[in-house]
Write an enzyme that holds these catalytic residues in place. Sequence first.
Site, mmCIF file in Angstrom:
data_model
loop_
_atom_site.group_PDB
_atom_site.id
_atom_site.type_symbol
_atom_site.label_atom_id
_atom_site.label_comp_id
_atom_site.label_asym_id
_atom_site.label_seq_id
_atom_site.Cartn_x
_atom_site.Cartn_y
_atom_site.Cartn_z
ATOM 1 N N CYS A 85 -2.784 2.879 3.887
ATOM 2 C CA CYS A 85 -1.990 2.105 2.939
ATOM 3 C C CYS A 85 -2.171 0.647 3.342
ATOM 4 C CB CYS A 85 -0.526 2.544 2.945
ATOM 5 S SG CYS A 85 0.325 2.358 4.534
ATOM 6 N N GLN A 86 -1.270 -0.228 2.945
ATOM 7 C CA GLN A 86 -1.420 -1.639 3.301
ATOM 8 C C GLN A 86 -1.219 -1.850 4.797
ATOM 9 O OE1 GLN A 86 -2.573 -3.578 0.993
ATOM 10 N NE2 GLN A 86 -2.697 -5.391 2.266
#
Length: 123
Positions: A85-86
């Site tokens: 994810c980020q």
Amino acid sequence: MAFLIILVVVLLAIGLFRYYRQRTFLKVLTEEQFVEGYRKAQLIDVREPQEFDGGHILGARNIPVTQMRQRLVELRKDKPVYLYCQGSTRSARAAHLLHKKGFQEIYQLKGGFKKWTGKIKRK
């Protein structure tokens, strides 16, 4: 005051328990380790579609963590799952769900997409 101290201790204990339990089923990989294995695996970006469209690792599929439960049929239990994810929060949540559903080989990119220096694709 004593109640607050007990509450803080209990919350810390729960956090530590979750952290160590997660380490039993989720392997965190450096970018180099991630690159070595993700082509033979299911590479899943668990960010939202607009984040994915703004840039993602080449070859990744977008299955947002918010849709993971409904889209489990798209994943194979017999192949490793590489998540990112980020940062690392959402991929850890996705890993926990996959583990509960019987997935065995679950990997996470250390530092997430924001630390990625490899090839990316934008829509």
